[in-house]
Design an enzyme around this catalytic site. Structure first.
Site, PDB file in Angstrom:
ATOM      1  N   LEU A 123       0.859  -1.175   0.000  1.00 37.43           N
ATOM      2  CA  LEU A 123       0.000   0.000   0.000  1.00 37.43           C
ATOM      3  C   LEU A 123       0.900   1.232   0.000  1.00 37.43           C
ATOM      4  O   LEU A 123       1.989   1.212   0.585  1.00 37.43           O
ATOM      5  CB  LEU A 123      -0.903   0.038   1.242  1.00 37.43           C
ATOM      6  N   ASP A 124       0.437   2.308  -0.618  1.00 39.43           N
ATOM      7  CA  ASP A 124       1.189   3.553  -0.589  1.00 39.43           C
ATOM      8  C   ASP A 124       1.330   4.052   0.847  1.00 39.43           C
ATOM      9  O   ASP A 124       0.504   3.729   1.714  1.00 39.43           O
ATOM     10  CB  ASP A 124       0.472   4.630  -1.413  1.00 39.43           C
ATOM     11  N   LYS A 125       2.332   4.863   1.082  1.00 38.53           N
ATOM     12  CA  LYS A 125       2.594   5.381   2.423  1.00 38.53           C
ATOM     13  C   LYS A 125       1.355   6.022   3.037  1.00 38.53           C
ATOM     14  O   LYS A 125       1.010   5.742   4.194  1.00 38.53           O
ATOM     15  CB  LYS A 125       3.730   6.407   2.363  1.00 38.53           C
ATOM     16  N   THR A 141      -1.784   5.727   2.124  1.00 41.38           N
ATOM     17  CA  THR A 141      -3.017   4.944   1.977  1.00 41.38           C
ATOM     18  C   THR A 141      -3.121   4.005   3.174  1.00 41.38           C
ATOM     19  O   THR A 141      -2.154   3.322   3.516  1.00 41.38           O
ATOM     20  CB  THR A 141      -3.001   4.127   0.674  1.00 41.38           C
ATOM     21  N   ARG A 184      -4.743   6.071  -7.883  1.00 44.45           N
ATOM     22  CA  ARG A 184      -4.494   7.510  -7.923  1.00 44.45           C
ATOM     23  C   ARG A 184      -4.179   7.992  -9.336  1.00 44.45           C
ATOM     24  O   ARG A 184      -4.685   9.028  -9.792  1.00 44.45           O
ATOM     25  CB  ARG A 184      -3.355   7.853  -6.972  1.00 44.45           C
TER      26      ARG A 184
END
Length: 338
Positions: free
Chosen positions: A138-140, A142, A238
């Site tokens: 997961l993105d930082k 998110t 995104r």
């Protein structure tokens, strides 16, 4: 691409391209990095070594291994984690926004991997020490659900299931503006932005990426969406929403960062949450169905933008909008009808 990774290229339309350029493009590397990998024997063509100047032929199988950076020991750290499922084969973490998933330049400590190692439990080694146990990422900024394998066998089975689209991952997002219809599929390839290597972009030669979106509610200036990933590219949701002119609210990188005060979001937080995860247990075959209610910051934002203040204290506002319904094409609810 960070160290400790490997990938394979099957040459087709790339035929005739120099090997160093081919590796650089597919691996999001500089040409110098690619040439160094080739010179050090980390690139094989059909099982053998070739020079950087080798011209790829159709049907060639190119195997690339990017070794981890030398001299970086991944240190176990005592960092609290929200574990929502765990047995001897795997665990599922409800990751908080702001936590980087694995160590990399600029983030060698404080990551999820550091925290997992600090628990003292076994972790799969298949992804390398810097990605111990990770099945996906997961993105930082998110938040939400993420699977971690404890054994190499579980890691292989779960990774195969993920590639075969047998792991259901659904995200909730708020985007600026309004989609043209209640459902939208974005099927656009993604790769590193050639003008800014810190970003991803829609690139014709990128990796295939598809996201299905369902609008759950339409408010004054935003849409509440459920996103279903069919691939797992970096920043996929995104980038896809930005590409159709409706960036994720609070996303400073892809055009959605304006209006943060209006959205009642804290700094460096975007409205994207991995809320629903469903997969078969790699050993028992039992269906694991896990849900993560909206975190407090996103509940407050949704309450503000929807003009429904009661959502700020609701146990799981996603229930209100039918997020967990299995009907992929459930339509939007107008704010006026609430």
């Amino acid at each position: 691409m960070s160290g400790g990774a490997e990938f394979q290229i099957t040459v087709s339309e790339d035929a005739g391209e120099r090997l160093d350029l081919l590796v650089a493009r597919h691996g999001s590397l500089s040409r110098t990095q690619a040439a160094t990998l080739i010179a050090n024997g980390h690139v094989q063509v059909n099982g053998g070594r070739q020079k950087a100047s080798y011209r790829a032929e159709a049907g060639d199988m190119v195997q690339v291994v990017v070794p981890p950076p030398p001299g970086r020991e991944i240190v176990p750290e005592q960092i609290p984690l929200d574990i929502v499922f765990e047995d001897e084969h795997l665990l599922v973490v409800d990751k908080a926004a702001g936590m980087v998933v694995h160590p990399a330049p600029g983030n060698w400590s404080g990551t999820l991997v550091n925290a997992l190692m600090g628990r003292g439990e076994p972790l799969a080694e298949g992804g390398g020490e810097d990605r111990a146990g990770l099945v996906h990422r997961l993105d930082k900024d998110t938040s939400g659900l993420l699977v971690v394998a404890k054994t190499d066998a579980s890691h292989r089975i779960l990774s195969t299931a993920l590639a075969a689209r047998q792991v259901t991952r659904r995200y909730v997002a708020l985007c600026w503006g309004h989609l043209a219809a209640d459902t939208l599929t974005v099927d656009k390839p993604i790769a590193r932005d050639p003008r800014d290597r810190t970003r991803m972009a829609i690139v014709p030669t990128g990796k295939a990426a598809r996201t299905d979106f369902v609008r759950l509610a339409r408010f004054d200036s935003v849409d509440l969406l459920r996103a279903h990933l069919h691939s797992g590219r970096t920043h996929q949701i995104r980038v896809h929403l930005s590409s159709v002119g409706h960036p994720v609210i609070g996303d400073d990188t892809y055009g959605g960062g304006g209006g943060r005060k209006l959205a009642a979001l804290p700094p460096r937080r975007h409205f994207l949450h991995a809320a629903w995860l469903r997969f078969k247990h790699p050993v028992s075959g039992q269906v694991i169905d896990l849900r993560s209610p909206l975190p407090d910051d996103l509940r407050r934002s949704l309450a503000t933008l929807s003009d429904m203040p009661e959502l700020a204290t609701h146990q799981d506002p996603l229930d209100v909008f039918g997020f967990y319904r299995t009907d992929e094409h459930s339509g939007a609810r107008e704010a006026a009808s609430e």
